[in-house]
Design a protein around this motif. Structure first.
Motif, short mmCIF file in Angstrom:
data_model
loop_
_atom_site.label_atom_id
_atom_site.label_comp_id
_atom_site.label_asym_id
_atom_site.label_seq_id
_atom_site.Cartn_x
_atom_site.Cartn_y
_atom_site.Cartn_z
N ASN A 1 -1.16 3.42 6.28
CA ASN A 1 -2.43 2.87 5.80
C ASN A 1 -3.20 3.81 4.87
OD1 ASN A 1 -2.12 0.40 7.01
ND2 ASN A 1 -3.30 0.93 8.83
N ILE A 2 -2.86 5.12 4.88
CA ILE A 2 -3.55 6.04 3.97
C ILE A 2 -3.30 5.63 2.52
CG2 ILE A 2 -1.71 7.80 3.76
CD1 ILE A 2 -5.38 8.72 4.18
N LEU A 3 -2.20 4.94 2.29
CA LEU A 3 -1.86 4.52 0.92
C LEU A 3 -2.78 3.40 0.42
CD1 LEU A 3 2.04 4.58 1.15
CD2 LEU A 3 0.47 6.41 0.45
N THR A 4 -3.54 2.79 1.32
CA THR A 4 -4.48 1.73 0.92
C THR A 4 -5.94 2.20 0.97
OG1 THR A 4 -4.70 0.82 3.15
CG2 THR A 4 -2.91 -0.05 1.77
N PHE A 5 -6.20 3.41 1.49
CA PHE A 5 -7.57 3.92 1.60
C PHE A 5 -8.18 4.15 0.23
CE2 PHE A 5 -7.45 6.09 6.05
CZ PHE A 5 -7.12 4.87 6.63
N THR A 6 -9.51 3.99 0.14
CA THR A 6 -10.25 4.27 -1.09
C THR A 6 -11.36 5.26 -0.82
OG1 THR A 6 -11.70 2.37 -0.73
CG2 THR A 6 -9.75 2.02 -2.12
N ASN A 7 -11.84 5.94 -1.88
CA ASN A 7 -12.95 6.87 -1.75
C ASN A 7 -14.27 6.15 -1.99
OD1 ASN A 7 -13.12 6.58 -4.53
ND2 ASN A 7 -12.54 8.68 -5.00
N PHE A 8 -15.35 6.93 -2.13
CA PHE A 8 -16.68 6.34 -2.34
C PHE A 8 -16.79 5.60 -3.67
CE2 PHE A 8 -18.22 9.95 0.54
CZ PHE A 8 -18.21 9.14 1.66
N LYS A 9 -15.92 5.89 -4.60
CA LYS A 9 -15.92 5.22 -5.90
C LYS A 9 -14.96 4.03 -5.91
CE LYS A 9 -16.97 9.45 -8.43
NZ LYS A 9 -16.46 10.41 -9.41
N ASN A 10 -14.44 3.69 -4.75
CA ASN A 10 -13.49 2.59 -4.58
C ASN A 10 -12.16 2.82 -5.31
OD1 ASN A 10 -13.01 0.26 -3.10
ND2 ASN A 10 -13.37 -1.05 -4.88
N GLU A 11 -11.78 4.11 -5.43
CA GLU A 11 -10.50 4.47 -6.03
C GLU A 11 -9.52 4.78 -4.90
OE1 GLU A 11 -12.47 7.01 -9.70
OE2 GLU A 11 -12.10 7.97 -7.77
N LYS A 12 -8.27 4.39 -5.06
CA LYS A 12 -7.27 4.70 -4.04
C LYS A 12 -7.19 6.20 -3.84
CE LYS A 12 -4.21 0.84 -3.63
NZ LYS A 12 -2.83 0.40 -3.59
N VAL A 13 -7.09 6.61 -2.58
CA VAL A 13 -7.02 8.02 -2.24
C VAL A 13 -5.67 8.62 -2.66
CG1 VAL A 13 -6.98 9.62 -0.28
CG2 VAL A 13 -8.72 7.85 -0.39
N SER B 1 4.21 4.95 -3.44
CA SER B 1 4.43 3.54 -3.10
C SER B 1 4.88 3.37 -1.66
CB SER B 1 5.44 2.91 -4.06
OG SER B 1 6.62 3.65 -4.08
N THR B 2 5.41 4.43 -1.04
CA THR B 2 5.83 4.36 0.37
C THR B 2 5.39 5.61 1.11
OG1 THR B 2 7.96 5.46 0.08
CG2 THR B 2 7.91 3.05 -0.28
N VAL B 3 5.28 5.49 2.42
CA VAL B 3 4.91 6.64 3.23
C VAL B 3 6.01 7.69 3.23
CG1 VAL B 3 5.72 5.77 5.47
CG2 VAL B 3 3.76 7.29 5.39
N GLU B 4 7.26 7.27 3.14
CA GLU B 4 8.38 8.22 3.09
C GLU B 4 8.32 9.06 1.81
OE1 GLU B 4 9.17 4.97 5.80
OE2 GLU B 4 8.78 4.86 3.64
N GLU B 5 7.99 8.42 0.70
CA GLU B 5 7.83 9.13 -0.57
C GLU B 5 6.72 10.17 -0.46
OE1 GLU B 5 6.50 8.09 -5.16
OE2 GLU B 5 6.86 6.45 -3.76
N MET B 6 5.61 9.78 0.15
CA MET B 6 4.48 10.68 0.35
C MET B 6 4.89 11.86 1.23
SD MET B 6 0.88 9.94 2.31
CE MET B 6 1.70 9.87 3.91
N ASN B 7 5.52 11.57 2.37
CA ASN B 7 5.95 12.63 3.29
C ASN B 7 6.82 13.66 2.57
OD1 ASN B 7 4.69 11.25 5.41
ND2 ASN B 7 6.60 10.45 6.25
N GLU B 8 7.83 13.19 1.86
CA GLU B 8 8.77 14.09 1.19
C GLU B 8 8.09 14.91 0.10
OE1 GLU B 8 11.88 14.99 2.07
OE2 GLU B 8 11.48 13.70 3.81
N HIS B 9 7.16 14.29 -0.61
CA HIS B 9 6.43 15.02 -1.66
C HIS B 9 5.63 16.17 -1.06
CE1 HIS B 9 4.57 15.64 -5.56
NE2 HIS B 9 3.41 15.70 -4.94
N ILE B 10 4.93 15.91 0.02
CA ILE B 10 4.10 16.95 0.65
C ILE B 10 4.99 18.06 1.21
CG2 ILE B 10 2.44 17.47 2.49
CD1 ILE B 10 1.38 14.56 2.12
N ILE B 11 6.10 17.71 1.84
CA ILE B 11 7.02 18.73 2.35
C ILE B 11 7.53 19.61 1.21
CG2 ILE B 11 9.29 19.12 3.42
CD1 ILE B 11 8.76 16.43 4.98
#
Length: 176
Positions: free
Chosen positions: A16-28, A33-43
């Motif tokens: 769900n972090i991939l759908t969160f927005t900040n105070f300016k309504n911009e995606k965080v 596009s996927t949580v797996e992609e995010m996980n691997e990038h951070i690692i």
């Protein structure tokens, strides 16, 4: 030589972090596009700068899905280099055995005397930072607010979105 790094809000396995927005309504996190992609990038970003003997203070919100993602969360944390310490975030469980296995110490906040900084998940109140420590005001390194600006010049946001998903050396942060 051992370096000391900080980072916050990795949110491993938090789809769900991939759908969160900040105070300016911009995606965080619009980059992923996927949580797996995010996980691997951070690692990948983490291990690009942290060596095995370095110290990393994770300032909270480590992972999600303690039971349903147990195997993945364990795998991710075991792949991250460095000696890891945790300041609990609002989404972390103090009793989570995975966190206890992979972090040398779990606390609510920390003060690094050698740098004159207070580490926390949420930004500390201004009045707390105004208290003199060794003849100067304290700087608060924190996370929690993702892509939102820090509340004052004495606050440094190290949410992954602000630091290019990469742990940053404390001494480098203080030079900026």
């Amino acid at each position: 030589m051992t370096n000391t790094f900080v980072i916050s809000d990795t949110h491993f396995n938090h789809a769900n972090i991939l759908t969160f927005t900040n105070f300016k309504n911009e995606k965080v996190r619009p980059e992923f596009s996927t949580v797996e992609e995010m996980n691997e990038h951070i690692i990948e970003r983490w291990n690009s700068v942290v060596k095995d003997n370095d110290v990393v203070y994770h300032l909270g919100d480590v992972h999600f899905g303690k039971s349903q993602n147990e195997k993945s969360n364990r795998s991710i944390l075991s792949r991250l280099r460095g000696r890891k310490y945790l300041c609990l975030g609002n989404h972390d469980d103090v009793y989570d055995p995975i966190l206890r296995e992979h972090f040398k110490k779990v606390t609510f906040w920390n003060y690094l005397k050698e740098f004159g900084v207070a580490l926390s998940h949420v930004p500390l109140h201004e009045s707390t930072l105004a208290e003199a420590r060794h003849g100067k005001e304290t700087v608060n390194i924190h996370g929690h607010i993702h892509r939102n600006a820090p509340p004052s010049p004495r606050h440094i946001n190290v949410s992954v979105e602000w630091v290019n998903y990469t742990p940053v050396e404390v001494s480098e942060l203080l030079r900026r």
